[in-house]
Design an enzyme around this catalytic site. Sequence first.
Site, PDB file in Angstrom:
ATOM      1  CD  GLN A 130      -3.196   2.408   6.844  1.00 57.71           C
ATOM      2  OE1 GLN A 130      -3.771   2.770   7.860  1.00 57.71           O
ATOM      3  NE2 GLN A 130      -3.838   2.179   5.711  1.00 57.71           N
TER       4      GLN A 130
ATOM      5  CG  ASP B 101      -3.223   8.006  -1.439  1.00 54.48           C
ATOM      6  OD1 ASP B 101      -3.119   8.475  -0.289  1.00 54.48           O
ATOM      7  OD2 ASP B 101      -2.863   6.851  -1.745  1.00 54.48           O
TER       8      ASP B 101
ATOM      9  NE  ARG C 102       0.159   1.379   3.396  1.00 53.89           N
ATOM     10  CZ  ARG C 102       1.091   2.273   3.575  1.00 53.89           C
ATOM     11  NH1 ARG C 102       2.376   1.937   3.663  1.00 53.89           N
ATOM     12  NH2 ARG C 102       0.818   3.549   3.688  1.00 53.89           N
ATOM     13  N   GLY C 103       0.227   2.414  -0.172  1.00 52.59           N
ATOM     14  CA  GLY C 103       0.987   3.636  -0.363  1.00 52.59           C
ATOM     15  C   GLY C 103       1.089   3.874  -1.862  1.00 52.59           C
TER      16      GLY C 103
ATOM     17  NE  ARG D 246      -6.322   0.723  -1.649  1.00 48.56           N
ATOM     18  CZ  ARG D 246      -5.643   1.291  -0.655  1.00 48.56           C
ATOM     19  NH1 ARG D 246      -4.344   1.117  -0.551  1.00 48.56           N
ATOM     20  NH2 ARG D 246      -6.271   2.051   0.239  1.00 48.56           N
TER      21      ARG D 246
ATOM     22  CG  ASN E 256      -2.380  11.394   2.643  1.00 51.23           C
ATOM     23  OD1 ASN E 256      -1.822  10.521   1.967  1.00 51.23           O
ATOM     24  ND2 ASN E 256      -2.048  11.598   3.909  1.00 51.23           N
ATOM     25  CE  LYS E 257      -5.237   5.413   4.515  1.00 49.45           C
ATOM     26  NZ  LYS E 257      -6.261   4.579   3.813  1.00 49.45           N
TER      27      LYS E 257
HETATM   28  O1  MRU Z   1      -4.585   3.071   2.253  1.00 47.51           O
HETATM   29  P1  MRU Z   1      -3.108   3.303   2.144  1.00 47.51           P
HETATM   30  O2  MRU Z   1      -2.334   2.755   3.276  1.00 47.51           O
HETATM   31  O3  MRU Z   1      -2.593   2.872   0.783  1.00 47.51           O
HETATM   32  O4  MRU Z   1      -2.961   4.894   2.192  1.00 47.51           O
HETATM   33  C1  MRU Z   1      -1.676   5.425   2.064  1.00 47.51           C
HETATM   34  C2  MRU Z   1      -1.622   6.903   2.176  1.00 47.51           C
HETATM   35  O5  MRU Z   1      -2.617   7.566   2.319  1.00 47.51           O
HETATM   36  C3  MRU Z   1      -0.270   7.538   1.985  1.00 47.51           C
HETATM   37  O6  MRU Z   1      -0.157   8.685   2.766  1.00 47.51           O
HETATM   38  C4  MRU Z   1      -0.070   7.906   0.520  1.00 47.51           C
HETATM   39  O7  MRU Z   1      -0.358   6.825  -0.320  1.00 47.51           O
HETATM   40  C5  MRU Z   1       1.304   8.386   0.244  1.00 47.51           C
HETATM   41  S1  MRU Z   1       2.508   7.108   0.328  1.00 47.51           S
HETATM   42  C6  MRU Z   1       4.009   7.771  -0.068  1.00 47.51           C
END
Ligand code: MRU
Length: 355
Positions: free
Chosen positions: A204, A245, A52-53, A96, A255-256
């Site tokens: 996370q 993201d 993820r990320g 996703r 973002n998250k």
């Molecule tokens: O759901 P996730 O864990 O994929 O979400 C990740 C994030 O929101 C990160 O902050 C984002 O992808 C940047 S990663 C360099």
Amino acid sequence: MSYQNIETLSWIGDQHGWLRMIDQTLLPAELHEIDCRHVETVWEAIKTLRVRGAPAIGIAAAYGVCVGLQTIPSDADIVEFKRRLHEVVEYLASSRPTAVNLFWALNRMKAKAESFYDSKNIEEIKVALFSEAKAIHEEDRRICRSIGMFGQELLRNGDTFLTHCNAGGLATADYGTALAVFFAATEMGKKIKVYADETRPLLQGSRLTAWELMQRGIDVTLICDSMAAMVMKQGKINGVVVGADRIAANGDTANKIGTYGVAISAKTHNIPFYVAAPVSTFDLTLVDGNSIPIEERDSEEICNGFGKRTAPQGVNVYNPAFDVTPAEFITGIITEHGIISPVNRENIHHLVSTS
Ligand code: MRU
């Protein structure tokens, strides 16, 4: 096994090999790698957040294309090859919806294949696609170092910064985006502290960010998401850095989930709020953040997280995985080509179009 000796993502062997990745759902209890020899395994790994990320998802998807095309023999018809490529790309794209790096990487793979179609030599196209996936992977390493170098200039010796979710080495090829800023500052000899939001519902922040920072010897304090406003009010925080993201043309940033609340708190307390992201995270086809697709995930993540029921059976649940922070809350966007500040359409367009 130490994290320093193990890669978030790696490819084993030549183009006939397979993708290996850390299973991030098991961290921090277990540092365990899984092998993905089928495109379905790559899709499942992205969907369930084993990887993820945003940048890491893009790299995994690029390698996923290589894995998915291994079922096509080298003497297959070019029409059959194109059909399979389309199928694999569409399939991986369905894993996703929010992180644009996934689509960016898949588009890059498609464009590479198309540039070789005249030759009609399937083996040659497969080799070119494998090199492209490796290039996407290697480029991300350099990009993260560069984000770190630009970003570390924003931190002074003795500063304490807050971050949300995980935008570290686990979310990229290596080193991270938001966490790269902390790693680079430390490497420059600055003594810094980090507050990590735990990041409900999948944690996370506590499972990955706190772990990664501790692995690299950075002073980290874990807090629940609901504590961020208070630690800011208490004067404990000098700045915030988060990842992204997808960033729209005007700077609105997905973002998250929870990032928007952190940005509001930071603005209220006059604390600079930075986003760290590679240029591949910008989506200039979107005028603003309103049209960024926001993933909604299973209610079990909230009601039955990590195998423990914490809500009544049958309760209504809303579980968006991301939110959008409006550009006016963002002090600057740290990219591999420099820092965009103030964050506006003109400055974004200039940086992205000249990079
Ligand atoms: O759901 P996730 O864990 O994929 O979400 C990740 C994030 O929101 C990160 O902050 C984002 O992808 C940047 S990663 C360099």
